[in-house]
Design a protein around this motif. Structure first.
Motif, PDB file in Angstrom:
ATOM      1  N   GLY A 161     -85.965 -18.453  32.761  1.00 10.24           N
ATOM      2  CA  GLY A 161     -86.313 -19.739  32.166  1.00 10.24           C
ATOM      3  C   GLY A 161     -86.481 -20.813  33.221  1.00 10.24           C
ATOM      4  O   GLY A 161     -87.407 -21.638  33.155  1.00 10.24           O
ATOM      5  N   PHE A 162     -85.595 -20.801  34.209  1.00 13.98           N
ATOM      6  CA  PHE A 162     -85.677 -21.759  35.315  1.00 13.98           C
ATOM      7  C   PHE A 162     -86.983 -21.586  36.090  1.00 13.98           C
ATOM      8  O   PHE A 162     -87.695 -22.554  36.366  1.00 13.98           O
ATOM      9  N   LEU A 163     -87.314 -20.342  36.415  1.00 17.60           N
ATOM     10  CA  LEU A 163     -88.562 -20.090  37.156  1.00 17.60           C
ATOM     11  C   LEU A 163     -89.783 -20.467  36.321  1.00 17.60           C
ATOM     12  O   LEU A 163     -90.750 -21.016  36.843  1.00 17.60           O
ATOM     13  N   LYS A 164     -89.728 -20.191  35.023  1.00 23.38           N
ATOM     14  CA  LYS A 164     -90.840 -20.535  34.135  1.00 23.38           C
ATOM     15  C   LYS A 164     -91.063 -22.046  34.124  1.00 23.38           C
ATOM     16  O   LYS A 164     -92.193 -22.516  34.248  1.00 23.38           O
ATOM     17  N   ARG A 165     -89.965 -22.815  34.002  1.00 21.95           N
ATOM     18  CA  ARG A 165     -90.095 -24.279  33.994  1.00 21.95           C
ATOM     19  C   ARG A 165     -90.634 -24.793  35.320  1.00 21.95           C
ATOM     20  O   ARG A 165     -91.462 -25.712  35.346  1.00 21.95           O
ATOM     21  N   VAL A 215     -92.619 -23.156  37.438  1.00 25.31           N
ATOM     22  CA  VAL A 215     -94.037 -22.788  37.557  1.00 25.31           C
ATOM     23  C   VAL A 215     -94.880 -23.664  36.645  1.00 25.31           C
ATOM     24  O   VAL A 215     -95.978 -24.077  37.020  1.00 25.31           O
ATOM     25  N   GLU A 216     -94.384 -23.961  35.444  1.00 26.83           N
ATOM     26  CA  GLU A 216     -95.138 -24.828  34.540  1.00 26.83           C
ATOM     27  C   GLU A 216     -95.323 -26.221  35.126  1.00 26.83           C
ATOM     28  O   GLU A 216     -96.378 -26.828  34.990  1.00 26.83           O
ATOM     29  N   LYS A 217     -94.296 -26.722  35.791  1.00 29.37           N
ATOM     30  CA  LYS A 217     -94.352 -28.084  36.305  1.00 29.37           C
ATOM     31  C   LYS A 217     -95.091 -28.182  37.632  1.00 29.37           C
ATOM     32  O   LYS A 217     -95.869 -29.108  37.850  1.00 29.37           O
ATOM     33  N   HIS A 218     -94.860 -27.206  38.553  1.00 34.24           N
ATOM     34  CA  HIS A 218     -95.371 -27.327  39.922  1.00 34.24           C
ATOM     35  C   HIS A 218     -96.396 -26.267  40.308  1.00 34.24           C
ATOM     36  O   HIS A 218     -96.923 -26.320  41.421  1.00 34.24           O
ATOM     37  N   GLY A 219     -96.638 -25.291  39.468  1.00 36.50           N
ATOM     38  CA  GLY A 219     -97.587 -24.238  39.827  1.00 36.50           C
ATOM     39  C   GLY A 219     -97.005 -23.375  40.933  1.00 36.50           C
ATOM     40  O   GLY A 219     -95.908 -22.850  40.802  1.00 36.50           O
ATOM     41  N   THR A 220     -97.745 -23.252  42.046  1.00 37.42           N
ATOM     42  CA  THR A 220     -97.258 -22.454  43.178  1.00 37.42           C
ATOM     43  C   THR A 220     -96.867 -23.329  44.353  1.00 37.42           C
ATOM     44  O   THR A 220     -96.775 -22.849  45.480  1.00 37.42           O
ATOM     45  N   PHE A 246     -94.233 -24.484  46.222  1.00 42.34           N
ATOM     46  CA  PHE A 246     -92.811 -24.170  46.364  1.00 42.34           C
ATOM     47  C   PHE A 246     -92.041 -25.315  47.006  1.00 42.34           C
ATOM     48  O   PHE A 246     -90.853 -25.496  46.729  1.00 42.34           O
ATOM     49  N   ASP A 247     -92.703 -26.097  47.861  1.00 39.50           N
ATOM     50  CA  ASP A 247     -92.025 -27.240  48.463  1.00 39.50           C
ATOM     51  C   ASP A 247     -91.668 -28.268  47.395  1.00 39.50           C
ATOM     52  O   ASP A 247     -90.578 -28.848  47.405  1.00 39.50           O
ATOM     53  N   ALA A 248     -92.577 -28.505  46.459  1.00 43.95           N
ATOM     54  CA  ALA A 248     -92.303 -29.440  45.374  1.00 43.95           C
ATOM     55  C   ALA A 248     -91.187 -28.906  44.473  1.00 43.95           C
ATOM     56  O   ALA A 248     -90.332 -29.672  44.012  1.00 43.95           O
ATOM     57  N   MET A 249     -91.180 -27.583  44.236  1.00 45.72           N
ATOM     58  CA  MET A 249     -90.106 -26.985  43.439  1.00 45.72           C
ATOM     59  C   MET A 249     -88.760 -27.206  44.114  1.00 45.72           C
ATOM     60  O   MET A 249     -87.762 -27.513  43.467  1.00 45.72           O
ATOM     61  N   ALA A 250     -88.734 -27.025  45.435  1.00 50.89           N
ATOM     62  CA  ALA A 250     -87.484 -27.155  46.177  1.00 50.89           C
ATOM     63  C   ALA A 250     -86.986 -28.599  46.154  1.00 50.89           C
ATOM     64  O   ALA A 250     -85.774 -28.849  46.142  1.00 50.89           O
ATOM     65  N   ARG A 251     -87.900 -29.570  46.141  1.00 49.20           N
ATOM     66  CA  ARG A 251     -87.510 -30.980  46.159  1.00 49.20           C
ATOM     67  C   ARG A 251     -87.135 -31.510  44.776  1.00 49.20           C
ATOM     68  O   ARG A 251     -86.504 -32.554  44.664  1.00 49.20           O
ATOM     69  N   ASP A 252     -87.549 -30.805  43.726  1.00 53.98           N
ATOM     70  CA  ASP A 252     -87.283 -31.259  42.367  1.00 53.98           C
ATOM     71  C   ASP A 252     -85.803 -31.045  42.038  1.00 53.98           C
ATOM     72  O   ASP A 252     -85.359 -29.941  41.732  1.00 53.98           O
ATOM     73  N   ARG A 269     -79.576 -26.106  41.721  1.00 56.46           N
ATOM     74  CA  ARG A 269     -78.833 -25.254  42.661  1.00 56.46           C
ATOM     75  C   ARG A 269     -79.370 -25.361  44.084  1.00 56.46           C
ATOM     76  O   ARG A 269     -78.913 -24.664  44.974  1.00 56.46           O
ATOM     77  N   GLN A 270     -80.377 -26.183  44.261  1.00 56.23           N
ATOM     78  CA  GLN A 270     -80.964 -26.499  45.563  1.00 56.23           C
ATOM     79  C   GLN A 270     -81.448 -25.257  46.305  1.00 56.23           C
ATOM     80  O   GLN A 270     -81.135 -25.041  47.475  1.00 56.23           O
ATOM     81  N   HIS A 271     -82.210 -24.433  45.618  1.00 53.50           N
ATOM     82  CA  HIS A 271     -82.850 -23.299  46.271  1.00 53.50           C
ATOM     83  C   HIS A 271     -83.916 -23.837  47.225  1.00 53.50           C
ATOM     84  O   HIS A 271     -84.600 -24.808  46.916  1.00 53.50           O
ATOM     85  N   THR A 272     -84.075 -23.182  48.366  1.00 50.39           N
ATOM     86  CA  THR A 272     -85.106 -23.594  49.315  1.00 50.39           C
ATOM     87  C   THR A 272     -86.462 -23.088  48.836  1.00 50.39           C
ATOM     88  O   THR A 272     -86.547 -22.258  47.929  1.00 50.39           O
TER      89      THR A 272
END
Length: 179
Positions: A113-117, A119-124, A126-132, A138-141
């Motif tokens: 569910g976390f990964l789905k949210r 991907v829905e918000k940031h696409g691919t 990954f830097d934006a995902m890490a900053r969100d 959990r502050q994944h890099t």
């Protein structure tokens, strides 16, 4: 420096409690029974031999760094025959390894569910995902997120399909309820 009384006490165990004596007693080597779970190897296993001897007889090795050495320019003595090895077990193991099924990865539903949210918000991105911070609490890099998406990508696609089916099923039941 210690005084002579303390030195004597340290040498002689008379003043110690039994529990302390047991802790300082010399321990012998504990031999554990080897359990062989693979049925192919269990057939050929000889309990009177050591682990290394059994593996060598099967054509296997306990330590490949010792078994496989770099070749050295040394003359080979061909007068003594090489030890006979039973390679039938090795062939059976190769057949089992070739026919083995890959193990399916079952991630936690919360992680999907976390990964789905993400991907829905940031696409691919990954830097934006890490900053969100709100989604990625959990502050994944970025590298960790990329690895998780690579690892669970197929599961994520299946997860999204199931959600679409469930949401379509709910919409159908709501339409039936209204009529």
């Amino acid at each position: 420096m210690t005084n002579p009384r303390q030195r004597k006490r340290r040498k002689a165990p008379t003043g110690r409690k039994p529990k302390k004596l047991a802790q300082h007693a010399p321990r012998g080597r504990v031999q554990r029974a080897i359990t062989v779970t693979n049925p192919t190897i269990r057939e050929k296993w000889d309990k009177t031999k050591t682990l290394n001897q059994n593996l060598q007889g099967l054509g296997l090795s306990a330590d490949p760094n010792v078994t496989i050495k770099l070749p050295k320019p040394v003359e080979v003595d061909t007068s003594s025959p090489a030890p006979k090895q039973d390679l039938s077990a090795l062939k059976q193991l190769e057949v089992q390894a070739a026919s083995a099924e890959s193990v399916a990865i079952h991630p936690a539903a919360g992680e999907l569910g976390f990964l789905k949210r993400c991907v829905e918000k940031h696409g691919t991105d990954f830097d934006a995902m890490a900053r969100d911070i709100k989604l990625n609490n959990r502050q994944h890099t970025a590298a960790q997120l990329k690895q998780k998406l690579k690892k669970y990508g197929k599961s994520l696609e299946g997860y999204q399909k199931r959600l679409q089916k469930n949401s379509a099923g709910e919409q159908n039941t709501e339409a039936m309820d209204e009529s």
